[in-house]
Design a protein around this motif. Sequence first.
Motif, mmCIF file in Angstrom:
data_model
loop_
_atom_site.group_PDB
_atom_site.id
_atom_site.type_symbol
_atom_site.label_atom_id
_atom_site.label_comp_id
_atom_site.label_asym_id
_atom_site.label_seq_id
_atom_site.Cartn_x
_atom_site.Cartn_y
_atom_site.Cartn_z
ATOM 1 N N ASP A 4 0.840 -1.206 0.000
ATOM 2 C CA ASP A 4 0.000 0.000 0.000
ATOM 3 C C ASP A 4 0.873 1.254 0.000
ATOM 4 O O ASP A 4 0.521 2.264 -0.614
ATOM 5 C CB ASP A 4 -0.907 0.014 1.229
ATOM 6 C CG ASP A 4 -1.896 -1.139 1.250
ATOM 7 O OD1 ASP A 4 -2.333 -1.546 0.157
ATOM 8 O OD2 ASP A 4 -2.219 -1.640 2.350
ATOM 9 N N TYR A 5 1.998 1.177 0.718
ATOM 10 C CA TYR A 5 2.891 2.330 0.855
ATOM 11 C C TYR A 5 4.340 1.878 0.768
ATOM 12 O O TYR A 5 4.668 0.728 1.082
ATOM 13 C CB TYR A 5 2.675 3.039 2.202
ATOM 14 C CG TYR A 5 1.254 3.493 2.425
ATOM 15 C CD1 TYR A 5 0.776 4.680 1.866
ATOM 16 C CD2 TYR A 5 0.387 2.722 3.185
ATOM 17 C CE1 TYR A 5 -0.529 5.085 2.066
ATOM 18 C CE2 TYR A 5 -0.926 3.121 3.391
ATOM 19 C CZ TYR A 5 -1.378 4.302 2.828
ATOM 20 O OH TYR A 5 -2.677 4.700 3.015
ATOM 21 N N LYS A 29 5.820 6.988 -1.553
ATOM 22 C CA LYS A 29 4.439 6.976 -1.083
ATOM 23 C C LYS A 29 4.447 6.709 0.420
ATOM 24 O O LYS A 29 4.863 5.630 0.863
ATOM 25 C CB LYS A 29 3.619 5.913 -1.813
ATOM 26 C CG LYS A 29 2.124 6.001 -1.507
ATOM 27 C CD LYS A 29 1.320 4.988 -2.298
ATOM 28 C CE LYS A 29 -0.178 5.148 -2.001
ATOM 29 N NZ LYS A 29 -0.997 4.129 -2.699
ATOM 30 N N ALA A 31 2.661 7.085 4.446
ATOM 31 C CA ALA A 31 1.531 7.259 5.360
ATOM 32 C C ALA A 31 2.077 7.417 6.769
ATOM 33 O O ALA A 31 3.188 6.948 7.082
ATOM 34 C CB ALA A 31 0.579 6.071 5.293
ATOM 35 N N ARG A 99 0.364 19.504 10.698
ATOM 36 C CA ARG A 99 -0.616 18.828 9.854
ATOM 37 C C ARG A 99 -0.542 19.339 8.408
ATOM 38 O O ARG A 99 -0.608 18.565 7.455
ATOM 39 C CB ARG A 99 -2.029 19.047 10.411
ATOM 40 C CG ARG A 99 -2.330 18.229 11.667
ATOM 41 C CD ARG A 99 -3.739 18.483 12.157
ATOM 42 N NE ARG A 99 -4.107 17.648 13.283
ATOM 43 C CZ ARG A 99 -4.609 16.421 13.199
ATOM 44 N NH1 ARG A 99 -4.797 15.869 12.005
ATOM 45 N NH2 ARG A 99 -4.926 15.746 14.278
ATOM 46 N N ALA A 103 0.306 17.333 4.931
ATOM 47 C CA ALA A 103 -0.660 17.336 3.829
ATOM 48 C C ALA A 103 -0.041 17.888 2.551
ATOM 49 O O ALA A 103 -0.209 17.315 1.458
ATOM 50 C CB ALA A 103 -1.886 18.149 4.222
ATOM 51 N N GLY A 106 2.116 15.523 0.694
ATOM 52 C CA GLY A 106 1.482 14.359 0.098
ATOM 53 C C GLY A 106 1.468 13.137 0.994
ATOM 54 O O GLY A 106 1.241 12.012 0.523
ATOM 55 N N VAL A 107 1.702 13.330 2.288
ATOM 56 C CA VAL A 107 1.683 12.218 3.238
ATOM 57 C C VAL A 107 0.244 11.958 3.673
ATOM 58 O O VAL A 107 -0.456 12.878 4.113
ATOM 59 C CB VAL A 107 2.557 12.529 4.467
ATOM 60 C CG1 VAL A 107 2.468 11.397 5.493
ATOM 61 C CG2 VAL A 107 4.005 12.766 4.057
ATOM 62 N N GLU A 108 -0.208 10.718 3.574
ATOM 63 C CA GLU A 108 -1.550 10.354 4.043
ATOM 64 C C GLU A 108 -1.487 10.114 5.544
ATOM 65 O O GLU A 108 -0.608 9.395 6.031
ATOM 66 C CB GLU A 108 -2.049 9.102 3.330
ATOM 67 C CG GLU A 108 -3.492 8.759 3.668
ATOM 68 C CD GLU A 108 -4.046 7.587 2.862
ATOM 69 O OE1 GLU A 108 -5.194 7.174 3.127
ATOM 70 O OE2 GLU A 108 -3.321 7.088 1.971
ATOM 71 N N THR A 109 -2.404 10.695 6.286
ATOM 72 C CA THR A 109 -2.345 10.592 7.745
ATOM 73 C C THR A 109 -3.561 9.872 8.297
ATOM 74 O O THR A 109 -4.670 9.964 7.757
ATOM 75 C CB THR A 109 -2.243 11.985 8.404
ATOM 76 O OG1 THR A 109 -3.335 12.804 7.970
ATOM 77 C CG2 THR A 109 -0.926 12.652 8.039
ATOM 78 N N PHE A 110 -3.325 9.166 9.402
ATOM 79 C CA PHE A 110 -4.387 8.452 10.123
ATOM 80 C C PHE A 110 -4.330 8.889 11.584
ATOM 81 O O PHE A 110 -3.313 8.688 12.247
ATOM 82 C CB PHE A 110 -4.193 6.942 10.025
ATOM 83 C CG PHE A 110 -4.230 6.420 8.611
ATOM 84 C CD1 PHE A 110 -5.434 6.103 8.009
ATOM 85 C CD2 PHE A 110 -3.057 6.272 7.878
ATOM 86 C CE1 PHE A 110 -5.475 5.629 6.701
ATOM 87 C CE2 PHE A 110 -3.080 5.793 6.578
ATOM 88 C CZ PHE A 110 -4.298 5.474 5.978
ATOM 89 N N LYS A 130 -2.709 -2.001 6.899
ATOM 90 C CA LYS A 130 -2.000 -1.365 5.793
ATOM 91 C C LYS A 130 -0.630 -2.023 5.646
ATOM 92 O O LYS A 130 0.045 -2.305 6.640
ATOM 93 C CB LYS A 130 -1.820 0.133 6.050
ATOM 94 C CG LYS A 130 -3.120 0.906 6.282
ATOM 95 C CD LYS A 130 -3.950 1.028 5.015
ATOM 96 C CE LYS A 130 -5.212 1.860 5.256
ATOM 97 N NZ LYS A 130 -6.039 1.969 4.018
#
Length: 451
Positions: A4-5, A29, A31, A99, A103, A106-110, A130
């Motif tokens: 996924d990453y 990529k 996260a 934050r 963003a 391009g980092v996806e955050t959870f 993931k």
Amino acid sequence: MSFDYDLFVIGGGSGGVRAARVAAAEGVKVALAEEDRYGGTCVIRGCVPKKLMVFASEYSGMVEDAAAYGWDIKPGPFSWDNFKGKLHAELDRLEGVYRKLLANSGVETFDQRAKLVDAHTVELADGTQKSAKHILLAMGGRPVMPDMPGVELGITSNDIFHLEKLPEDMLIIGGGYIACEFAGIMHGLGVKTTQYYRGAQILRGFDDEARGLICEEMCQRGIDVHLGTNILSMEKDGDKIRVKATNGTERLFDQVMFATGRAPNTEGMGLEEIGVQIGRKGEVVVDEYSQTAVPSVYAVGDVTDRVNLTPVAIREGMAFVETVFKGNPTPVDHELIPTAIFTQPEMGTVGLSEEEAAEQEPIEVYATSFKPMQQSFAGRAERVLMKLIVSKATRKVLGCHIVAPGAGEMIQLAGIAVKMGATKEDFDRTVAVHPTMSEEIVTMKTPVRSA
């Protein structure tokens, strides 16, 4: 095998965020999962709010000093409510910056807790799994409290920024830099402050002469420091806390703060189950490239318990990206790191203490202690210390220690010279900036002792 990453980072503090951003800039990529607030210990629960509290506490003596310089300024009360409101607004702003940086990178955050399932899989708190080619552990650390009766009545450094009101009478337990910094802060804010430490002297591990001066100055300012003293138990007594100490005393305090150590956040992460080695303090064991025993898993920052400083975690994160994603294996350099302790008086240090250096090789010690001009003119009896530890064989400056207002600012610049391997003669050749406290660093010509 597809993932996924390319990289999944666990932890949104300074080290994890920097690694995520720099990796993403390379087209990786990425996260990142964070169960609490972005910014980590430093921004939310440590360096930043603490330093703002240091600034606030230092104003308490300025009215008196100003009068000595001819100013007619009237003292007024400190408003914890006003300060706390501005403090938390600033922390909210900084978290927003973190934050936004993620963003924009391009980092996806959870916004939830994550743990490891295997060498390439993390599981989020909602049960989602993931996969990632590489996993970076950057969960940081937390304050720990001793196992003793009534300990739940106390607080830690995490809680002190959220007090509803300032206590009138406070006990701080511990002798490390966190305990000593908050003793100075609370005293400066008008709190009657007592400090218990079980050891013979505060700030263990730092230069003996420097920490002795800090303790002496803390006592002279009115902090009630008790060395060789620990607590046995605490119990509620009306609105106060009754504390029994090893010195035979019982005293009542409005608030008790424990600053008795920190532990890495490795519990319940599934690390040992997949083969990541955990040390005796709960730290993630890594090699010089921040790699764990599981090749796809790396760790940076306080969770590794190497050098627990924000700039070090950031450097470790950047070195990780160089090693893993840029094909440039980069070990982390943990030698000669300049450090500031925001006690009152402040301390800056880089290199070896006199005691460490003397065990290693023959040395000369250059030191001077004096009353600085600004404070002396105002009638204060405070003293400062400038100290160099010099190798007899190579003449290199092995250590520099400063106890003085602004010591942190001074040691950053002195740290460059020490890191470059400057000799005592290099310092001597440097023209002094007069009149300053720091000029003493380059004007000490005769050693005070040898070892």
